[in-house]
Design an enzyme around this catalytic site. Structure first.
Site, PDB file in Angstrom:
ATOM      1  N   LYS A   1      53.401 -48.102  27.308  1.00 46.06           N
ATOM      2  CA  LYS A   1      52.009 -47.846  26.937  1.00 46.06           C
ATOM      3  C   LYS A   1      51.602 -48.828  25.846  1.00 46.06           C
ATOM      4  O   LYS A   1      52.175 -48.833  24.758  1.00 46.06           O
ATOM      5  CB  LYS A   1      51.869 -46.407  26.455  1.00 46.06           C
ATOM      6  CG  LYS A   1      50.459 -46.074  25.977  1.00 46.06           C
ATOM      7  CD  LYS A   1      50.319 -44.599  25.681  1.00 46.06           C
ATOM      8  CE  LYS A   1      48.946 -44.283  25.142  1.00 46.06           C
ATOM      9  NZ  LYS A   1      48.791 -42.855  24.827  1.00 46.06           N
TER      10      LYS A   1
ATOM     11  N   LYS B   1      50.760 -48.176  31.463  1.00 45.57           N
ATOM     12  CA  LYS B   1      49.379 -47.893  31.072  1.00 45.57           C
ATOM     13  C   LYS B   1      48.899 -48.924  30.077  1.00 45.57           C
ATOM     14  O   LYS B   1      49.640 -49.228  29.152  1.00 45.57           O
ATOM     15  CB  LYS B   1      49.380 -46.491  30.440  1.00 45.57           C
ATOM     16  CG  LYS B   1      48.066 -46.046  29.888  1.00 45.57           C
ATOM     17  CD  LYS B   1      48.224 -44.707  29.244  1.00 45.57           C
ATOM     18  CE  LYS B   1      46.911 -44.371  28.566  1.00 45.57           C
ATOM     19  NZ  LYS B   1      47.036 -43.279  27.654  1.00 45.57           N
TER      20      LYS B   1
HETATM   21  C1  PBG Z   1      46.967 -39.658  24.120  1.00 44.64           C
HETATM   22  C2  PBG Z   1      46.443 -40.413  25.280  1.00 44.64           C
HETATM   23  C3  PBG Z   1      45.503 -41.444  25.313  1.00 44.64           C
HETATM   24  C4  PBG Z   1      45.270 -41.706  26.667  1.00 44.64           C
HETATM   25  C5  PBG Z   1      46.086 -40.868  27.402  1.00 44.64           C
HETATM   26  N1  PBG Z   1      46.823 -40.092  26.522  1.00 44.64           N
HETATM   27  C6  PBG Z   1      44.754 -42.119  24.241  1.00 44.64           C
HETATM   28  C7  PBG Z   1      45.428 -42.963  23.250  1.00 44.64           C
HETATM   29  O1  PBG Z   1      46.622 -43.260  23.323  1.00 44.64           O
HETATM   30  O2  PBG Z   1      44.732 -43.323  22.302  1.00 44.64           O
HETATM   31  C8  PBG Z   1      44.295 -42.719  27.204  1.00 44.64           C
HETATM   32  C9  PBG Z   1      43.772 -42.445  28.570  1.00 44.64           C
HETATM   33  C10 PBG Z   1      42.560 -43.215  28.939  1.00 44.64           C
HETATM   34  O3  PBG Z   1      42.086 -44.113  28.226  1.00 44.64           O
HETATM   35  O4  PBG Z   1      42.028 -42.911  30.014  1.00 44.64           O
HETATM   36  N2  PBG Z   1      47.810 -40.327  23.278  1.00 44.64           N
END
Ligand code: PBG
Length: 333
Positions: free
Chosen positions: A203, A257
């Site tokens: 991520k 992601k």
């Molecule tokens: C929580 C999380 C996030 C997303 C999914 N889980 C936001 C982040 O890390 O700030 C993002 C999902 C999206 O942008 O559709 N940590």
């Protein structure tokens, strides 16, 4: 040579009509491989559209009930729930309470749509007043940052609360070191050996999450997430190290992601771990960009969506988390 009549290889022969094109189609997107993210909030009869994400809503539990019934009947692969609590605090207590929004949302989903796979996002940014993904600590250097190991302790609690509520799968997204091991241990210790973990293993700290933070009301109140999420300019192979660790700690499904700007990473993980189910998260910013352009009449939303989902599939993602899951499933029915 009569060129018009002799050309042994003509790639267009397999493109001349829809029937032959269908025959040689390699990739297909089917609803059962799509996971729909849902934002759940307090209240009754609440369905608030997120300004930066047209047709995506924050919804109360009664609306959620209807929503998941429909998704179940459409044959969507599952839902992933994000809770928006009424009250946030320093350590995200709502996420660790059996009466918290996420625990109630899980019970609602499992009751209304028992056949639908119910996944929860396991993280603290939606539940903390500071909007960071764990517990904060001011280190001797004077820097305030998320305390990794203290966060593992509350992640265990959050995981157990969701497991006890009946969740089918948990998906930790906080990028804490050791989070998969800690959660696996907590689950197994609680007798939940059958609940799989889908790890947000790779991520990146990404501006593509911008609209999500409106949706989940989870923007960090200071700083950013670069001390825990990955640097997009770091060596691509560092993604493999993240995957390796999570697999060693017991992750069942691996996620990359965001999706579109990271299809090289999806491909690399797929090639290095062909045996592992791989998911890609088609994130909020990717959704909003298409929506905005489509609303201006600049692009064709449906065709862009089909092309993008196929691209993710072709890169190696068998599972796709996408805000279009419901729309695509409806269209396929
Ligand atoms: C929580 C999380 C996030 C997303 C999914 N889980 C936001 C982040 O890390 O700030 C993002 C999902 C999206 O942008 O559709 N940590």
């Amino acid at each position: 040579m009569d060129f018009e009549n002799f050309m042994p290889i003509r790639p267009r022969r397999l493109r001349h009509n829809p029937a032959v094109r269908r025959l040689v189609t390699e990739y297909r997107v089917t609803p059962e491989r799509l996971i729909m993210p849902l934002f759940v909030c307090e209240g009754e009869n609440v369905k608030v559209e997120i300004p930066s994400m047209p047709e995506v809503y924050q919804m109360s539990l009664d609306v959620l009930e209807e929503e998941v019934r429909e998704l179940e009947s459409l044959g969507v692969g599952g839902v992933i729930l994000f809770g928006i609590p009424a009250k946030k605090d320093e350590c995200g207590s709502d996420a660790m309470s059996a009466d918290g929004i996420i625990a109630r949302a899980v019970r609602t989903v499992k009751k209304a749509a028992p056949e639908l796979l119910c996944i929860t996002d396991v993280c603290f940014c939606e539940y903390t007043s500071h909007g960071h993904c764990g517990i904060l600590k001011t280190f001797p250097s004077g820097v305030t940052d998320v305390d990794n190991d203290a966060t593992l302790e509350i992640l265990r609690k959050q995981t157990l609360i969701q497991a006890e509520a009946g969740v089918d799968m948990v998906a930790p997204s906080g990028m804490m070191d050791g989070m998969i091991g800690a959660m696996r241990e907590a689950l197994d210790g609680g007798g939940f050996t059958r609940i799989p973990i889908m790890s947000y293993a790779v991520k990146y700290a990404s501006a593509f999450y911008g609209p999500f933070r409106d949706a989940a009301d989870s923007a960090p109140q200071f700083g950013d997430r670069r001390s825990y999420q990955m640097d997009f300019a770091a060596a691509a192979e560092s993604a493999l190290r993240e995957v390796e660790l999570d697999v060693a700690e017991g992750a069942d499904i691996i996620m990359v992601k965001p999706a579109l700007a990271y299809l090289d990473i999806v491909r690399m993980v797929h090639e290095n771990y062909p045996e592992l189910p791989l998911a890609a998260y088609n994130v909020s910013g990717e959704y909003s960009m298409v929506k905005a352009a489509a609303q201006n009449g600049w692009i064709d939303e449906e065709r862009i969506v089909d092309e993008s989902l196929i691209a993710m599939t072709r890169a190696g993602a068998g599972i796709i988390l996408t805000y279009w899951a419901k729309k695509v499933a409806r269209r396929m029915k």
